[in-house]
Scaffold this active site. Sequence first.
Site, PDB file in Angstrom:
ATOM      1  N   HIS A 123      56.293 -28.402 -66.836  1.00 38.24           N
ATOM      2  CA  HIS A 123      57.371 -27.505 -66.411  1.00 38.24           C
ATOM      3  C   HIS A 123      58.238 -28.092 -65.293  1.00 38.24           C
ATOM      4  O   HIS A 123      58.957 -27.353 -64.625  1.00 38.24           O
ATOM      5  CB  HIS A 123      56.781 -26.148 -65.971  1.00 38.24           C
ATOM      6  CG  HIS A 123      56.229 -25.346 -67.114  1.00 38.24           C
ATOM      7  ND1 HIS A 123      55.475 -24.207 -66.944  1.00 38.24           N
ATOM      8  CD2 HIS A 123      56.345 -25.509 -68.455  1.00 38.24           C
ATOM      9  CE1 HIS A 123      55.139 -23.718 -68.131  1.00 38.24           C
ATOM     10  NE2 HIS A 123      55.645 -24.492 -69.058  1.00 38.24           N
ATOM     11  N   THR A 189      45.101 -20.630 -65.509  1.00 43.42           N
ATOM     12  CA  THR A 189      46.309 -20.248 -66.262  1.00 43.42           C
ATOM     13  C   THR A 189      46.009 -19.021 -67.119  1.00 43.42           C
ATOM     14  O   THR A 189      44.934 -18.927 -67.711  1.00 43.42           O
ATOM     15  CB  THR A 189      46.866 -21.400 -67.139  1.00 43.42           C
ATOM     16  OG1 THR A 189      47.889 -20.869 -67.991  1.00 43.42           O
ATOM     17  CG2 THR A 189      45.808 -22.095 -67.958  1.00 43.42           C
TER      18      THR A 189
END
Length: 245
Positions: A123, A189
């Site tokens: 990301h 996550t």
Amino acid sequence: MSRNLIDSIKLLKSILSKSEHLVFLTGAGISKESGIPTFRGYEGLWKTYDPMKLASVSAFIENPSLVWEFYAYRQKLIGECHPNGAHIAISNIQQQKRNSWVLTQNVDNLHERAGSKNIIKLHGNIFKVYCIHCGYYGNMDRNVPPLCPNCNNVLKPGVVLFEETLPQKEWTKAIELSSSCDLMLIIGTSLNVSPANTLPLYAKDNNAIVVEINTETTELTKLMDFSLQGTASEILPKIMGLLEN
Ligand code: OAD
């Protein structure tokens, strides 16, 4: 620490010592104890802020100053944080497993700062900037919003925004590594965000052992070979300690 958790940590240690193709997949939860808020769950950023207004391409085009207010706030906060025991444990495990990789959704650079190698940043990097007009890519300077040195347009934060695709080279490598690993450790996550949340499926397709370390259950807990429930900075150093013995 419960008996179950201790047994699972011991089991993981034995699996880890045999693993030849180890992949870590990390998310915001690993940096929580460094002082960086997560996005979802208890006290998550997206509980207070609307990601479509602050972290999407359309928001950036419509109101770049507002998007930059959010990212400048996060840059400052992250700049004051340090790697915690979980980042350091991963880096130490990598010293013993030299061909292991870290696939991270985090933009905070804490894996690098802990000394990890072989990092794929899915990301992006919050301290970088990108120009959607001329393709300039560089370091963040002091101005908010920063302007492109080539074409004077407002630069975009160097992170993947909503409505954007992942960087192609990184994504291709992440699929390749996930499809060929024998053990995937999935840490902190929620596995809510696509396409990163499909990586455990590639690992499973290769018959890898997939293990989750998280304070809560996630979208894919049922797919895991086992789940260790607790904080990353509590569990990972314990695994590392056992590996050394
Ligand atoms: P989330 O905020 O969605 O999930 C964080 C996870 O960490 C949750 O499952 C928590 O239960 C867990 N957690 C919290 N504290 C923990 C701790 N101390 N130890 C272990 N686990 C803990 O974060 P991500 O899954 O990383 O995207 O989010 C994915 C993407 O969504 C982010 O990269 C970001 C966001 O929108 C972009 O910015 C592009």
